[in-house]
Structure formats: C-alpha cells, structure tokens
Motif scaffolding. Structure first.
Motif, PDB file in Angstrom:
ATOM      1  N   ARG A  25       0.823  -1.215   0.000  1.00 26.43           N
ATOM      2  CA  ARG A  25       0.000   0.000   0.000  1.00 26.43           C
ATOM      3  C   ARG A  25       0.856   1.265   0.000  1.00 26.43           C
ATOM      4  O   ARG A  25       0.419   2.312  -0.476  1.00 26.43           O
ATOM      5  CB  ARG A  25      -0.952   0.002   1.205  1.00 26.43           C
ATOM      6  CG  ARG A  25      -2.118  -0.965   1.061  1.00 26.43           C
ATOM      7  CD  ARG A  25      -3.190  -0.687   2.099  1.00 26.43           C
ATOM      8  NE  ARG A  25      -2.769  -1.050   3.435  1.00 26.43           N
ATOM      9  CZ  ARG A  25      -2.880  -2.268   3.955  1.00 26.43           C
ATOM     10  NH1 ARG A  25      -3.411  -3.236   3.236  1.00 26.43           N
ATOM     11  NH2 ARG A  25      -2.476  -2.513   5.183  1.00 26.43           N
ATOM     12  N   LEU A  26       2.072   1.190   0.550  1.00 29.56           N
ATOM     13  CA  LEU A  26       2.954   2.349   0.522  1.00 29.56           C
ATOM     14  C   LEU A  26       3.274   2.773  -0.913  1.00 29.56           C
ATOM     15  O   LEU A  26       3.459   3.957  -1.191  1.00 29.56           O
ATOM     16  CB  LEU A  26       4.263   2.040   1.255  1.00 29.56           C
ATOM     17  CG  LEU A  26       4.207   1.934   2.778  1.00 29.56           C
ATOM     18  CD1 LEU A  26       5.576   1.566   3.322  1.00 29.56           C
ATOM     19  CD2 LEU A  26       3.718   3.239   3.397  1.00 29.56           C
ATOM     20  N   HIS A  27       3.320   1.804  -1.814  1.00 28.86           N
ATOM     21  CA  HIS A  27       3.659   2.107  -3.208  1.00 28.86           C
ATOM     22  C   HIS A  27       2.557   2.908  -3.888  1.00 28.86           C
ATOM     23  O   HIS A  27       2.831   3.914  -4.547  1.00 28.86           O
ATOM     24  CB  HIS A  27       3.899   0.806  -3.987  1.00 28.86           C
ATOM     25  CG  HIS A  27       5.161   0.111  -3.626  1.00 28.86           C
ATOM     26  ND1 HIS A  27       6.306   0.195  -4.396  1.00 28.86           N
ATOM     27  CD2 HIS A  27       5.483  -0.700  -2.590  1.00 28.86           C
ATOM     28  CE1 HIS A  27       7.275  -0.518  -3.841  1.00 28.86           C
ATOM     29  NE2 HIS A  27       6.794  -1.077  -2.746  1.00 28.86           N
ATOM     30  N   VAL A 126       0.604   1.305 -11.213  1.00 27.30           N
ATOM     31  CA  VAL A 126       0.351   0.187 -12.135  1.00 27.30           C
ATOM     32  C   VAL A 126       0.208  -1.154 -11.409  1.00 27.30           C
ATOM     33  O   VAL A 126      -0.737  -1.913 -11.689  1.00 27.30           O
ATOM     34  CB  VAL A 126       1.448   0.121 -13.217  1.00 27.30           C
ATOM     35  CG1 VAL A 126       1.391  -1.195 -13.978  1.00 27.30           C
ATOM     36  CG2 VAL A 126       1.278   1.275 -14.200  1.00 27.30           C
ATOM     37  N   PRO A 127       1.123  -1.544 -10.483  1.00 28.87           N
ATOM     38  CA  PRO A 127       0.936  -2.829  -9.789  1.00 28.87           C
ATOM     39  C   PRO A 127      -0.395  -2.904  -9.041  1.00 28.87           C
ATOM     40  O   PRO A 127      -1.037  -3.959  -9.032  1.00 28.87           O
ATOM     41  CB  PRO A 127       2.123  -2.881  -8.812  1.00 28.87           C
ATOM     42  CG  PRO A 127       3.153  -2.015  -9.436  1.00 28.87           C
ATOM     43  CD  PRO A 127       2.399  -0.908 -10.087  1.00 28.87           C
ATOM     44  N   ASN A 133      -7.620  -5.454 -10.558  1.00 30.33           N
ATOM     45  CA  ASN A 133      -8.370  -6.115 -11.630  1.00 30.33           C
ATOM     46  C   ASN A 133      -8.318  -7.628 -11.503  1.00 30.33           C
ATOM     47  O   ASN A 133      -9.315  -8.313 -11.744  1.00 30.33           O
ATOM     48  CB  ASN A 133      -7.827  -5.682 -12.993  1.00 30.33           C
ATOM     49  CG  ASN A 133      -8.323  -4.307 -13.413  1.00 30.33           C
ATOM     50  OD1 ASN A 133      -9.390  -4.165 -13.978  1.00 30.33           O
ATOM     51  ND2 ASN A 133      -7.542  -3.279 -13.110  1.00 30.33           N
ATOM     52  N   TRP A 134      -7.175  -8.174 -11.144  1.00 31.29           N
ATOM     53  CA  TRP A 134      -7.055  -9.626 -10.985  1.00 31.29           C
ATOM     54  C   TRP A 134      -7.804 -10.128  -9.757  1.00 31.29           C
ATOM     55  O   TRP A 134      -8.365 -11.220  -9.769  1.00 31.29           O
ATOM     56  CB  TRP A 134      -5.577 -10.015 -10.900  1.00 31.29           C
ATOM     57  CG  TRP A 134      -4.885  -9.983 -12.224  1.00 31.29           C
ATOM     58  CD1 TRP A 134      -5.464 -10.072 -13.454  1.00 31.29           C
ATOM     59  CD2 TRP A 134      -3.472  -9.840 -12.455  1.00 31.29           C
ATOM     60  NE1 TRP A 134      -4.517 -10.005 -14.437  1.00 31.29           N
ATOM     61  CE2 TRP A 134      -3.278  -9.865 -13.858  1.00 31.29           C
ATOM     62  CE3 TRP A 134      -2.365  -9.707 -11.637  1.00 31.29           C
ATOM     63  CZ2 TRP A 134      -2.012  -9.769 -14.441  1.00 31.29           C
ATOM     64  CZ3 TRP A 134      -1.108  -9.604 -12.210  1.00 31.29           C
ATOM     65  CH2 TRP A 134      -0.942  -9.636 -13.598  1.00 31.29           C
ATOM     66  N   ILE A 186       6.417  -8.221  -6.610  1.00 31.36           N
ATOM     67  CA  ILE A 186       7.717  -8.216  -7.286  1.00 31.36           C
ATOM     68  C   ILE A 186       7.783  -7.064  -8.277  1.00 31.36           C
ATOM     69  O   ILE A 186       8.811  -6.385  -8.405  1.00 31.36           O
ATOM     70  CB  ILE A 186       7.952  -9.569  -8.001  1.00 31.36           C
ATOM     71  CG1 ILE A 186       8.043 -10.697  -6.972  1.00 31.36           C
ATOM     72  CG2 ILE A 186       9.210  -9.519  -8.846  1.00 31.36           C
ATOM     73  CD1 ILE A 186       8.108 -12.087  -7.586  1.00 31.36           C
ATOM     74  N   LEU A 187       6.672  -6.835  -8.980  1.00 30.04           N
ATOM     75  CA  LEU A 187       6.612  -5.728  -9.936  1.00 30.04           C
ATOM     76  C   LEU A 187       6.798  -4.389  -9.230  1.00 30.04           C
ATOM     77  O   LEU A 187       7.452  -3.479  -9.757  1.00 30.04           O
ATOM     78  CB  LEU A 187       5.279  -5.759 -10.685  1.00 30.04           C
ATOM     79  CG  LEU A 187       5.089  -4.736 -11.812  1.00 30.04           C
ATOM     80  CD1 LEU A 187       6.112  -4.970 -12.915  1.00 30.04           C
ATOM     81  CD2 LEU A 187       3.673  -4.828 -12.374  1.00 30.04           C
ATOM     82  N   ALA A 188       6.233  -4.248  -8.037  1.00 33.53           N
ATOM     83  CA  ALA A 188       6.381  -3.005  -7.270  1.00 33.53           C
ATOM     84  C   ALA A 188       7.841  -2.773  -6.895  1.00 33.53           C
ATOM     85  O   ALA A 188       8.346  -1.644  -6.981  1.00 33.53           O
ATOM     86  CB  ALA A 188       5.506  -3.054  -6.015  1.00 33.53           C
TER      87      ALA A 188
END
Length: 363
Positions: A25-27, A126-127, A133-134, A186-188
């Motif tokens: 959530r920080l991201h 984006v992540p 959505n997933w 991982i993407l984040a």
C-alpha cells in the motif's frame, strides 16, 4: 492550492477492504500522493511566476532571453567546479565560456521535472491497478458484511455457512490467484529499482549516488568540497544567446541565469532518494518473506496462529495440511477483513469439514 492537495487524498484513498499488504500500500497510496504533490508544487512554481531569470542587456528583450534559455538549456563550466567561490569565480561553476564543449555541463532537465514526477506516480500505481483487476472484488464479495460483529444471529449463521461452503468447495483452487498478487509485489519492487535508474539517466548519472554524496558532504573540507545539490541543481547558470548583428554578423551574448525552481527540485529529489531507498529495502524484505511463505507450510501455520490468536492450533494444522498456498493467502486476507470471532468460527468449521475429529468450541 490547499483544495488541490485535499483532492489528492481522495485520489489515492485506501479502501477499508484489505486486499494487500501494508508495504504494498505504501507504493500506490503514500508514494503516489507524494509524487503528485511534488509534481503540483513544481508545476505551480514553473508556470506561475518566473522559473528562470536571466541578467540581460538592452539589446535583448528580457522575455525573449528568459524564454530562450528556459527552452534551450543552460550550463556550467566543469573546470570551474574546484575553484573557490568569491575568490576565483563569482559563483559555483561560473567562468569564462570554454572553447571545448566537453568542459560544459549542460542542464536541460528542469522543464521536464513536473511531467516526469507525474509519470512516476502513474508507474507506482500500475501494480495496484493490475492486482485490483485480478482480485476482482473477491474479498469484498466473500465478506458479506461479516466484518460487522453485531448482526442478527440467523443472518450471521446463514452467511457463515455460505462462506464455509465456498471455501470447502473451492479448496486448492486459489494458487493462481495468489501468485498474481505475489507477482504484483515483485513488480512493485522492480518499479522502485527501475525508477532509480530512470532518475539516474534523467540527471546524467548523478542520482544513484546523490544521497550518499549529500551525507558525505559534511566530512569534506569546507573550502574544497563540491555540494552535490548545487552541482545537480544549480541556482546560478550561464546561457549563450546568439543573434545576427546589423549586417547579419554573428553576435554572441553570455547571460547569467538564476534558477529559483532548483531550490524546490533539490529538496524534492533528495527526499525521493531516501524514500526510494526505504521503500526498496522494505519491499525486498517483503519478497524474502513471500519466498519463505511459499516454500514452508510451517511458516504459514505460524503466521496464521500469530496473526489470529483465537484460532485453535489443531485447526490451524488441519487447514495448512489440507490446503494449498493460495487457500492460505485467502484465509489470511479474510481474517484481516472479517470479525475475529466470526472468522474463528468459520475456520474451525472448515477444519472440521476437512476431517479433523475435534468439535471446536470456545478456545
């Protein structure tokens, strides 16, 4: 101005339904809000008032010179970096125009800072967008208002049965769902690392070591040290303006330009450097934590027991043994959103259905 910043809070408002970790959530919440706030501050300073003021001659209109130097570029003289200000040069990096262009450090980035910060905010979201959505609202639909402990007993009993039925009938079907979330984490982390290199490219290889050089500055000789914030974000630069003379002969005018916007830029990016380091370290620790969860059922059981203390250890062992990683992840998220007593009853009933002989009562 204050109304704009209040609007940022609503833009990145975190839902009361928890479908991810606090570090994740920080991201997409705090970091996005910070980047958008910085973008607004720089934009306001850039387009309201003069972001650049050049000392001009009467031969060149003030607006023309300022606009030209802002759009094109300004520069410092590298060979003047080590010269003493006030004794050998008038300002840091300000000296006679060099004949060799390699001795010029050119600054072009400042007009793109507000756009770059906005683009960074989009990348950080984006992540979150992918996972939202997933996830598809699964947790919220399974909650069925069971986060409220005070509901009619008949309604509570019916909803608990529906949730237990779903978990039992769909056991071992949630691995792919969980792995998608792990991929988003991982993407984040990759986004933080990638953005650090993006900023390093943006500032001509100066960003990766920016914070370290600022901290090391206090240990150097005051007369000879080079302030990295002044080197990367100079307040005073030079600009060369060329025009045709009366007979179309070439006339060159050197101007001194003040960049007040860099006083904001330097503080923005020194904060972002340290924030990216903190965020990168926390995200890396989170990835190690996820790896441990994936490979060790014992750790999954320990986490359930330590996070949800009302659960019986026998029930936890049965749930971990009879389920897969994706089921555990779903249990963990449900436990964070459903009333603790209701969650205990649901997990105990599910463990009983999965073959545990004990009829779980009050712990």
């Amino acid at each position: 101005m204050l109304d704009i910043f209040r609007g940022l809070k609503n833009l990145v408002k975190v839902s009361h339904v928890r479908i991810d970790s606090s570090i994740f959530r920080l991201h997409y919440s705090l970091t996005v809000m910070i980047l958008l706030a910085f973008s607004l501050i720089v934009t306001t300073r850039q387009y309201v008032g003069n972001p650049i003021d050049c000392i001009h001659t009467k031969d060149i209109p003030e607006d023309v010179l300022n606009t030209y130097c802002w759009i094109m570029h300004t520069y410092l003289v590298k060979s003047a970096f080590l010269k003493r200000v006030g004794k050998e040069v008038m300002h840091f990096g300000i000296d006679q125009s060099p004949t060799d262009e390699s001795d010029m450090k050119v600054y072009k980035y400042y007009q793109w800072v507000c756009f770059c910060l906005f683009f960074q905010a989009i990348l950080f979201y984006v992540p979150r967008w992918l996972w939202k959505n997933w996830e598809g609202g699964k947790i919220q639909s399974l909650m069925m208002d069971l986060d409220i402990g005070i509901i009619p007993e008949m309604e509570k009993k019916q909803k608990k049965k529906l949730l237990v039925d779903y978990l039992y009938d769909n056991l071992k079907q949630h691995n792919w769902w969980a792995y998608r979330y792990f991929f988003c984490e991982i993407l984040a982390l990759g986004n933080v690392i990638g953005q650090a290199f993006l900023m390093d490219k943006f500032f001509d290889g100066e960003f990766l070591t920016f914070g370290l050089e600022v901290m090391r500055l206090t240990e150097e000789d005051e007369d000879r040290r080079i302030d990295p914030m002044i080197r990367i974000f100079p307040r005073m630069t030079k600009c060369t303006f060329r025009k045709g003379g009366p007979s179309w002969g070439l006339e060159t005018h050197d101007a001194l330009c003040i960049l007040p916007i860099n006083a904001i830029n330097e503080k923005t990016y020194i904060f972002l450097w340290f924030w990216f380091v903190i965020l990168g370290v926390l995200s890396t620790l989170m990835i190690f934590y996820r790896v441990a969860v994936v490979i060790s059922p014992r750790i999954r059981g320990f986490l359930l027991g330590s996070r949800f203390r009302l659960l019986s250890q026998d029930a936890i062992q049965t749930l971990v043994k009879k389920s897969r990683l994706g089921d555990w992840f779903l249990f963990y998220l449900l436990g964070q959103n459903v009333d603790s007593i209701i969650f205990r009853d649901i997990m105990h009933e599910l463990a009983r259905r999965l073959g545990h002989p004990k009829d779980f009562g009050e712990p």
